[in-house]
Design an enzyme around this catalytic site. Structure first.
Site: not given
Ligand SMILES: [Zn+2]
Length: 322
Positions: A173-175, A202
């Site tokens: 996952y990332c932003t 996120i």
């Protein structure tokens, strides 16, 4: 209230220079602020404005050939968290520095509820936070690996040394999802088969699943710097680098030569005059300490040390936010 959007779309752009010029003109006329990057591989941006401005911009993006399905992560802010509009052509819209990575060959996109189900299933997996160290430090999913890296393009090297079994289920996952679009391709190419990525990142997960199983807050690339993710779990997980007490506010070191973004409490900022170290405190490039503005981004100080310094700082800022 203002609207803040974060978005990307991988879609081939034949003439990025021309596309960029038109895009910039549209945004300027509209009065939108933010940071937008364009390359032959597509569009990546974060921007803010009134609801009217943002709606008009989204319509514009959806009207562009190949960008009809662009998804926008949207949030509200009581101020516009950008000082100006930057709209530029770049080599890559997110810099992994690996040739021939096509997001079409990426991992399986998990919707926030699917992601949460896997986390709650008891299934065996490895979870990778593919953001930089200063981002994961103040917030990340429970049990995630948070590599201590300064740049996204350091991840391929990290992967070589991480010893993750090829048969493991991978969650990443990332932003907002863009970094996973590239890193998942790389992992599949390197032999992992069960590669999954959090769709919308996120920020989308925070909206859909109330940030369940996320500890701390989320770093964002605008003047807000951090946004809450899990309303039931807002306690800082990081520590002030000066006092060692829990904190999740950031300061750019007041030594403009250093400019390091570090976690620092108000108390810590006072103790060190906004600097990250004793050494920086002695620098001739130290701007005067201004308690009220210590937690705001550093750019308004550009002019303080002359034009050369300003240009250098602008380049640094751009690099840091890539
Ligand atoms: Zn420093």
């Amino acid at each position: 209230m203002y609207e803040v959007i974060l978005y990307y779309k991988f879609s081939h752009i034949k003439n990025p220079e021309k596309f960029c010029k038109e895009h910039k003109n549209f945004c300027k006329e509209l009065g939108l602020k933010g940071r937008i990057y364009i390359s032959s591989e597509g569009l990546n941006g974060t921007a803010a404005g009134t609801k009217q401005q943002v709606d008009a911009y989204k319509k514009y993006v959806w009207s562009l050939d190949g960008f009809e399905e662009t998804e926008f992560k949207q949030d509200q802010s009581d101020y516009i968290p950008f000082a100006k509009l930057i709209c530029k052509v770049r080599e890559e819209i997110v810099a992994l520095h690996v040739e021939g990575v096509d997001p079409k060959d990426g991992g399986r996109h998990l919707k926030p509820n699917e992601w949460r189900n896997v986390m709650e299933s008891g299934e065996d997996y490895v979870m990778i936070d593919v953001r930089n160290n200063y981002e994961s430090k103040i917030g990340h999913f429970e049990g995630a690996l948070t590599p201590d890296l300064d740049n996204f393009y350091d991840f391929p090297q990290w992967l070589e040394e991480a010893n993750i079994p090829k048969n493991k289920k991978v969650l990443m996952y990332c932003t907002g999802g863009i970094r996973c679009e590239k890193f998942s391709v790389l992992m599949k190419e390197e032999g992992w088969n069960d590669v999954n990525q959090l769709h919308g990142g996120i920020l989308n997960y925070a909206k859909e699943e109330d940030g369940a199983h996320f500890k701390g807050k989320c770093f964002v690339f605008d003047d807000r710097l951090i946004v809450p993710v899990n309303p039931k779990d807002l306690a800082p997980i990081a520590k002030c680098e000066i006092t060692g007490k829990p904190a999740d506010t950031y300061v750019n070191c007041a030594n403009m030569e250093c400019n390091k973004l570090f976690v620092c409490s108000e108390e810590g900022a006072h103790i060190m005059d906004g600097c990250c170290s004793e050494e920086c405190k002695k620098s001739e490039y130290k701007r005067p300490f201004d308690a009220e503005n210590a937690f705001k981004p550093f750019r308004k100080w550009y002019n303080y040390f002359g034009e050369d310094f300003k240009q250098r700082s602008l380049r640094q800022e751009e690099h840091a936010q890539s």
